[in-house]
Design a protein around this motif. Structure first.
Motif, PDB file in Angstrom:
ATOM      1  N   GLY A 127      46.279 -57.748 -21.733  1.00 59.80           N
ATOM      2  CA  GLY A 127      47.527 -57.805 -20.975  1.00 59.80           C
ATOM      3  C   GLY A 127      47.381 -57.127 -19.619  1.00 59.80           C
ATOM      4  N   ASP A 128      46.657 -56.004 -19.594  1.00 57.04           N
ATOM      5  CA  ASP A 128      46.373 -55.325 -18.328  1.00 57.04           C
ATOM      6  C   ASP A 128      45.503 -56.195 -17.425  1.00 57.04           C
ATOM      7  OD1 ASP A 128      47.830 -53.085 -18.961  1.00 57.04           O
ATOM      8  OD2 ASP A 128      46.103 -51.768 -19.275  1.00 57.04           O
ATOM      9  N   VAL A 129      44.550 -56.907 -18.021  1.00 62.94           N
ATOM     10  CA  VAL A 129      43.684 -57.791 -17.231  1.00 62.94           C
ATOM     11  C   VAL A 129      44.527 -58.863 -16.546  1.00 62.94           C
ATOM     12  CG1 VAL A 129      41.799 -59.468 -17.318  1.00 62.94           C
ATOM     13  CG2 VAL A 129      41.650 -57.371 -18.669  1.00 62.94           C
ATOM     14  N   TYR A 130      45.508 -59.395 -17.266  1.00 61.82           N
ATOM     15  CA  TYR A 130      46.404 -60.387 -16.665  1.00 61.82           C
ATOM     16  C   TYR A 130      47.136 -59.787 -15.465  1.00 61.82           C
ATOM     17  CZ  TYR A 130      50.173 -63.793 -16.100  1.00 61.82           C
ATOM     18  OH  TYR A 130      51.033 -64.711 -15.564  1.00 61.82           O
ATOM     19  N   SER A 131      47.694 -58.597 -15.644  1.00 63.00           N
ATOM     20  CA  SER A 131      48.433 -57.946 -14.560  1.00 63.00           C
ATOM     21  C   SER A 131      47.525 -57.679 -13.364  1.00 63.00           C
ATOM     22  CB  SER A 131      49.039 -56.629 -15.056  1.00 63.00           C
ATOM     23  OG  SER A 131      49.940 -56.854 -16.118  1.00 63.00           O
ATOM     24  N   PHE A 132      46.281 -57.277 -13.639  1.00 65.69           N
ATOM     25  CA  PHE A 132      45.334 -57.053 -12.548  1.00 65.69           C
ATOM     26  C   PHE A 132      45.052 -58.355 -11.806  1.00 65.69           C
ATOM     27  CE2 PHE A 132      41.065 -57.125 -10.790  1.00 65.69           C
ATOM     28  CZ  PHE A 132      41.075 -55.986  -9.992  1.00 65.69           C
ATOM     29  N   GLY A 133      44.916 -59.451 -12.550  1.00 66.03           N
ATOM     30  CA  GLY A 133      44.669 -60.738 -11.908  1.00 66.03           C
ATOM     31  C   GLY A 133      45.804 -61.135 -10.980  1.00 66.03           C
ATOM     32  N   GLU A 204      38.919 -66.834  -7.388  1.00 64.80           N
ATOM     33  CA  GLU A 204      38.506 -67.372  -8.686  1.00 64.80           C
ATOM     34  C   GLU A 204      38.580 -66.292  -9.763  1.00 64.80           C
ATOM     35  OE1 GLU A 204      37.864 -70.372  -9.509  1.00 64.80           O
ATOM     36  OE2 GLU A 204      37.653 -71.399  -7.591  1.00 64.80           O
ATOM     37  N   LEU A 205      38.234 -65.057  -9.390  1.00 61.22           N
ATOM     38  CA  LEU A 205      38.288 -63.956 -10.350  1.00 61.22           C
ATOM     39  C   LEU A 205      39.735 -63.664 -10.728  1.00 61.22           C
ATOM     40  CD1 LEU A 205      36.690 -61.815 -11.894  1.00 61.22           C
ATOM     41  CD2 LEU A 205      36.892 -60.320  -9.895  1.00 61.22           C
ATOM     42  N   GLY A 206      40.636 -63.676  -9.735  1.00 64.40           N
ATOM     43  CA  GLY A 206      42.047 -63.452 -10.029  1.00 64.40           C
ATOM     44  C   GLY A 206      42.607 -64.512 -10.958  1.00 64.40           C
ATOM     45  N   ILE A 207      42.207 -65.765 -10.750  1.00 62.69           N
ATOM     46  CA  ILE A 207      42.653 -66.865 -11.607  1.00 62.69           C
ATOM     47  C   ILE A 207      42.093 -66.700 -13.017  1.00 62.69           C
ATOM     48  CG2 ILE A 207      42.434 -69.355 -12.006  1.00 62.69           C
ATOM     49  CD1 ILE A 207      42.609 -69.727  -8.956  1.00 62.69           C
ATOM     50  N   GLN A 211      44.395 -66.041 -16.862  1.00 62.15           N
ATOM     51  CA  GLN A 211      44.456 -67.197 -17.767  1.00 62.15           C
ATOM     52  C   GLN A 211      45.579 -66.994 -18.779  1.00 62.15           C
ATOM     53  OE1 GLN A 211      42.630 -69.997 -17.920  1.00 62.15           O
ATOM     54  NE2 GLN A 211      41.085 -69.571 -16.376  1.00 62.15           N
ATOM     55  N   LEU A 212      46.200 -68.087 -19.221  1.00 59.97           N
ATOM     56  CA  LEU A 212      47.282 -67.976 -20.194  1.00 59.97           C
ATOM     57  C   LEU A 212      46.784 -67.442 -21.530  1.00 59.97           C
ATOM     58  CD1 LEU A 212      49.338 -71.245 -19.516  1.00 59.97           C
ATOM     59  CD2 LEU A 212      49.928 -68.893 -18.886  1.00 59.97           C
ATOM     60  N   ALA A 213      45.598 -67.895 -21.964  1.00 62.69           N
ATOM     61  CA  ALA A 213      45.049 -67.455 -23.245  1.00 62.69           C
ATOM     62  C   ALA A 213      44.345 -66.114 -23.077  1.00 62.69           C
ATOM     63  CB  ALA A 213      44.069 -68.489 -23.784  1.00 62.69           C
ATOM     64  N   PRO A 214      44.778 -65.061 -23.781  1.00 60.17           N
ATOM     65  CA  PRO A 214      44.147 -63.745 -23.629  1.00 60.17           C
ATOM     66  C   PRO A 214      42.644 -63.756 -23.872  1.00 60.17           C
ATOM     67  CG  PRO A 214      46.178 -63.573 -24.880  1.00 60.17           C
ATOM     68  CD  PRO A 214      45.909 -65.034 -24.724  1.00 60.17           C
TER      69      PRO A 214
END
Length: 254
Positions: A127-133, A204-207, A211-214
């Protein structure tokens, strides 16, 4: 902190804190430096701290900048400690073993909350990775995720993915590149081309992080390593080559 927050750096000072300056054009060196600092800080929390921590509210206003423009992750008010052996197969990385209410699941800020939290998923490092992205895409594009939701009807990661699929990456990265040739390479366009390559890699890294799937998101250790390679490898070597070329031109003139 002397230099305020990343939010102020990207979007200008808040309306109540002085005259708004509007979105700022980030220098690529500073963008790489701040992104690397944040990635390394979060990677420490996820993979190297004595007790693993899920921040749960990563966003630019919670990233502070010291006198040397070093970025520091702050505001651990709703952070969660992660049990060492707690794993959620649908979450990929370690996830919280105890979570009793939907209120706790949805802690965070609109636009940065991982989508699985709204579907009953537990707070996790992914979840944190998503927020960072999302935060990385915001740094690159200069767009607040809430503004994109209001204007486009979907999230900032979806907006960036759509632009990439439409081969309209320039619409995303244009703000991160100077309109004029870079000062480090005043005699031609290759400097801008290299900047475009580096910023596109960050895009590309941010995308990938959002990603929707964790399970499809990279671990924060890998993200930090990738940014460090761009900062200390590709970009620094290119800048060093440019500086040598400039010195050579100056010496030829004399």
């Amino acid at each position: 902190m002397p230099n305020g927050s990343l939010d102020g750096l990207v979007h200008g000072p808040p309306r109540g804190g002085g005259k708004p300056e509007g979105p700022r054009r980030l220098d690529l060196d500073l963008l790489l430096s701040v992104a690397s600092d944040v990635a390394e800080g979060v990677a420490y929390l996820h993979h190297h701290a004595p007790v693993k921590v899920v921040h749960c509210d990563l966003k630019p206003s919670n990233v502070l900048l010291d006198a040397d423009m070093t970025a520091v992750v702050s505001d651990f008010g709703i952070s969660k400690l992660v049990a060492a052996d707690a794993r959620g197969p649908e979450m990929g990385e370690a996830s919280m073993s105890v979570c009793n209410s939907i209120t706790r699941l949805l802690q965070g800020s609109v636009g940065y909350i991982a989508p699985e939290y709204g579907l009953g998923g537990r707070p996790s490092t992914q979840g944190d990775v998503y927020s960072f992205g999302v935060m990385l895409l915001e740094m690159i594009s200069g767009k607040r995720p809430t503004d994109v939701i209001a204007e486009e009807g979907h999230s900032l990661p979806e907006w960036a993915r759509n632009r990439r699929l439409q081969h309209d990456v320039d619409a995303v990265v244009e703000r991160s590149l100077p309109r004029d040739p870079p000062s480090v390479l005043p005699f031609g366009p290759p400097g801008r081309e290299m900047e475009a390559i580096v910023v596109t890699e960050l895009l590309e890294l941010g995308i990938a992080c959002s990603q929707l799937a964790p399970s499809m998101r990279p671990a924060m250790d890998d993200v930090a390593h990738e940014i460090a390679c761009l900062r200390d490898g590709t970009w620094r070597k290119y800048r060093a080559t440019d500086l040598k070329a400039i010195d050579q031109i100056k010496s030829n003139k004399h």
